[in-house]
Design a protein around this motif. Sequence first.
Motif: not given
Length: 309
Positions: A29-30, A33-34, A36-37, A96, A99-100
């Motif tokens: 999942q991380w 996220w990465q 997407a960044q 992260w 944030a979650m």
Amino acid sequence: MSTALATRPGTAIRPRYIPTVELDLLLRQWAIWQRAQGNGARTIHDRHNLVVRFAARTGADPVHASAQEIARGLDGPFSAGTKQTYYASLKSWFKWLQAMGLRTDNPCDLLPPPRTPRRRPKPVATGHLEALLNVRMHRRTRTMILLAAYQGLRVHEIAKIRGEDVDLVSQQLRVVGKGGLDSALPLHPIIAAEAASYPRRGFWFPTHVGNVQGSGRRRPDESLAAAPILGGSVSTIIGNAMRRAGIPGTPHSLRHWYGTELVRSGANLRVAQELLRHASLQTTAGYVQVADEETTAALLNLPRVGAVS
């Protein structure tokens, strides 16, 4: 995710954390996220490994680790640069998790960043580079060395070079660097000449055993086996050639030679920064070695003022 401590009287055993399915899911999942960044596959892969190694080294739960456990993880025979990378990766991981909503704090905030000593440029000597290129070697080894020395490429960038990246009409070389940064560099004539020995399409240095990390540069119409070799493989190939030739330094020393010789040939530091594709001018300064004769000449050029003779 808890860690059981196996102990017996008079014996202290360092706990060893075994990654679980839950941790693997969180890391996946991380990674989403990465991506997407805009982080690159190599950065994500390295961060993933650092979190797993931290857990294995300290026995700490990587989700609920304390600042003291992080300090223990950093307490080892690591270089200053490695400690800095380790710290930055863990801080990103815990950020992260915050944030979650998986934890309320970032334990890295309680620890000052590891000190990084001023780095000294470590270019190979021009005479050593000449000696290296005069040694008999495979064509691809020579090409890798030339890409590092005359285009300033990092080993993972060399690994991913494709025939399509070399534009002989516009005399440009496309390079996908750190964080997926896509750059167009002026093509050195030496590299343009090397291109004649490689396919116009596909990877210059393909692997035949598969490379999950490098599959991101595979075209949709290419087979699953079409992928570049690993950057670590390029480092090993160049490093072995340097050792056989008795040349001191590392493959990255060729990139330092590139930066140093750019400036010595008349380029200003800002131009060198662009060609090295550094975000910071300070980083570029760490690549450029200043010769003793240059510092002496600068000193002697100071104006003589007043009665000073």
